[in-house]
Design a protein around this motif. Sequence first.
Motif, PDB file in Angstrom:
ATOM      1  N   THR A 273       0.941  -1.426   0.130  1.00 46.12           N
ATOM      2  CA  THR A 273      -0.086  -0.073  -0.254  1.00 46.12           C
ATOM      3  C   THR A 273       0.770   0.934  -0.247  1.00 46.12           C
ATOM      4  N   LYS A 274      -0.274   2.252  -0.379  1.00 45.22           N
ATOM      5  CA  LYS A 274       1.330   3.709  -0.198  1.00 45.22           C
ATOM      6  C   LYS A 274       1.335   3.947   1.330  1.00 45.22           C
ATOM      7  N   PRO A 275       2.350   5.013   1.673  1.00 43.74           N
ATOM      8  CA  PRO A 275       2.654   5.640   2.635  1.00 43.74           C
ATOM      9  C   PRO A 275       1.260   6.468   2.964  1.00 43.74           C
ATOM     10  N   ALA A 276       0.881   7.146   1.989  1.00 41.15           N
ATOM     11  CA  ALA A 276      -0.149   8.516   2.467  1.00 41.15           C
ATOM     12  C   ALA A 276      -1.747   7.199   2.810  1.00 41.15           C
ATOM     13  N   ASP A 277      -1.939   5.971   2.275  1.00 40.33           N
ATOM     14  CA  ASP A 277      -3.356   5.073   2.739  1.00 40.33           C
ATOM     15  C   ASP A 277      -2.482   4.465   4.180  1.00 40.33           C
ATOM     16  N   ALA A 278      -1.241   4.471   4.618  1.00 40.70           N
ATOM     17  CA  ALA A 278      -1.264   3.583   5.981  1.00 40.70           C
ATOM     18  C   ALA A 278      -1.662   3.675   7.419  1.00 40.70           C
ATOM     19  N   THR A 279      -1.915   3.125   7.891  1.00 46.65           N
ATOM     20  CA  THR A 279      -2.075   3.845   9.454  1.00 46.65           C
ATOM     21  C   THR A 279      -0.565   3.616  10.318  1.00 46.65           C
ATOM     22  N   ILE A 280       0.619   2.727   9.706  1.00 45.84           N
ATOM     23  CA  ILE A 280       1.609   2.888  10.020  1.00 45.84           C
ATOM     24  C   ILE A 280       2.715   2.370   9.448  1.00 45.84           C
ATOM     25  N   VAL A 281       3.533   3.038   9.387  1.00 45.25           N
ATOM     26  CA  VAL A 281       4.541   3.420   8.397  1.00 45.25           C
ATOM     27  C   VAL A 281       5.813   3.322   9.247  1.00 45.25           C
ATOM     28  N   ALA A 282       7.129   2.648   8.763  1.00 41.78           N
ATOM     29  CA  ALA A 282       7.871   2.205   9.752  1.00 41.78           C
ATOM     30  C   ALA A 282       8.965   2.010   8.547  1.00 41.78           C
ATOM     31  N   ASP A 283       9.859   2.999   8.891  1.00 44.13           N
ATOM     32  CA  ASP A 283      10.791   3.440   7.806  1.00 44.13           C
ATOM     33  C   ASP A 283      11.656   3.834   7.561  1.00 44.13           C
ATOM     34  N   HIS A 284      12.893   2.711   7.552  1.00 41.10           N
ATOM     35  CA  HIS A 284      14.568   2.038   6.952  1.00 41.10           C
ATOM     36  C   HIS A 284      14.640   2.972   8.945  1.00 41.10           C
ATOM     37  N   LEU A 285      13.611   1.965   9.907  1.00 40.45           N
ATOM     38  CA  LEU A 285      13.609   1.946  11.614  1.00 40.45           C
ATOM     39  C   LEU A 285      14.771   0.969  11.724  1.00 40.45           C
ATOM     40  N   THR A 286      15.584   1.100  12.576  1.00 39.03           N
ATOM     41  CA  THR A 286      16.825   0.167  13.194  1.00 39.03           C
ATOM     42  C   THR A 286      16.887   1.023  15.323  1.00 39.03           C
ATOM     43  N   HIS A 287      16.836   0.212  15.763  1.00 39.78           N
ATOM     44  CA  HIS A 287      17.082   0.087  17.313  1.00 39.78           C
ATOM     45  C   HIS A 287      18.048  -0.562  17.866  1.00 39.78           C
ATOM     46  N   ARG A 288      19.049   0.135  18.415  1.00 41.05           N
ATOM     47  CA  ARG A 288      19.432  -0.376  19.402  1.00 41.05           C
ATOM     48  C   ARG A 288      19.865  -0.294  20.911  1.00 41.05           C
ATOM     49  N   TYR A 289      19.521  -1.182  21.346  1.00 41.58           N
ATOM     50  CA  TYR A 289      19.471  -1.139  22.791  1.00 41.58           C
ATOM     51  C   TYR A 289      21.216  -0.354  23.406  1.00 41.58           C
ATOM     52  N   GLY A 290      22.330  -0.964  23.479  1.00 39.53           N
ATOM     53  CA  GLY A 290      23.201   0.133  23.925  1.00 39.53           C
ATOM     54  C   GLY A 290      23.226   1.347  23.487  1.00 39.53           C
TER      55      GLY A 290
END
Length: 505
Positions: A273-290
Amino acid sequence: MIAVRGLGWHYAPVIDGGRPILGLADVSFKVHEGEFVGVVGPTGAGKSTLCMALTGVIPELADGSMDGEVAVAGMRTGRTSVADLSARVGYVQQDPESQLFCATVEDEIAFPLENRGMDPAAMNRRIDGLLRLVGLDGMRDRAPSSLSGGQMQRVAIAAALAGDPDILVMDEPTAALDPDGRREVFAALDRIRDERARAGCHLTVVLAEQDTNHLAAWADRLLVLENGRLVRDTDPGEFAREPELFERLGVALPAPEPDIRVIGESDGRDGGTKPADATIVADHLTHRYGVGDPDAPAALDDVTVAIPRGAFVGLIGANGSGKTTFARHLNGLLKPTSGRVIVDGLDTHGQSVGRLARHVGYVFQNPDHQIFCASTREEIAFGARALGRAPKEVNEAVDRMLKLFDLADKADVSPATLGYGDRRSVALASVLAQGTDVLVLDEPTAGLDRRRGDRLLAAVDGLNRAGVTVVMISHDMRAVAEHCTHVMRLDHGRLAQWGRIDHGC
């Protein structure tokens, strides 16, 4: 090895002037050395109470009154301390967090070994072996609080096995494990029992569990509980002989896991789906706990996905794959190390958790992480009131939730004193009453019987049909297949699969 005769237990009243609460009534059975006994029954049937009675927690550490007697490895509970019993009996509790208290995984497993005065070199080898056994190689130095729920469960199992007990009592030990993890735990138990049998010192296992697939394959006997009473002392063949009994109780019958087919599968770059039609968008999401450590492993690694409005997403993957980390970005409990997350048109990076709570309702895996009010009614009303809902609207929502989850008779009781299944229901009811556009559920059916889990998910289905976008972390593939419209699978922090589920229509 275990002899239970006329066991009865009443918990102390939860309110002044109230009646004692029945836990068990006139339960009698014996378990022979080396047996593997499965304990099944609906949520609230007394399975956890029985496990606590076998380990001496009842009556020594619980508030209530006991009838009858329990003898374990030649020791009478109530006359023998829990500490002395623990030298022969390993115990894995339903909530692993309640029994993990050390700074590191290594310390948790070492604790019972140190109490027995084990040589440090032998202790080191023992810890390595147990970590391999439960699939936690390389996690010696991790803080238990930093692990996923399933990983904490594995640590609890390793710690219970560390002292080489004669009897192992396990209360829902695989509830938070992925399907492969469940198979690994039962296979590990099988190996340990074989090794002990060859050495002439058998391991006796009593395991309370909702996952009847594995009990059917591994258990020697079944104890079936209903309303605190033992209604069957039988063998696993009872599943086939008397399926109507288990269906009436809400206990799932053994069945193969469904094959979930995904259509329109993509790599998540646009999520179909197109991001404009989305409720949730993760865009190149990176997470580090350190924090500040560029070499810290990525819990989420370049995840890009767009979830359409009104979807019911099953968020799946092995324990530690990043599911809860992803979910906690949706309400701002975590912020991206890099990339961004947009929910209901809001970039979460610049929003407070309080502001996002108006858009995202979040039900934690452990209900005790969100229950704090003095009564069930107050608990269910709290979030809706905090969001500024009108008093009449809040009261109507609370009454609906009390009815929906059969909590009306517990409305004025402290939710912290309720059984595990009721606490889960209160946690979900409090979030549903908020009326948010997005709902995030972390293992909502874990530890619940089939009937209660289906009722919980039926309520979520109703909201989803009304347009609420749902993200559900789950290892229950049947629930994913029957309720979800889409599936999102993570593998070591990366998006491995995304698409719409083929329901054959």
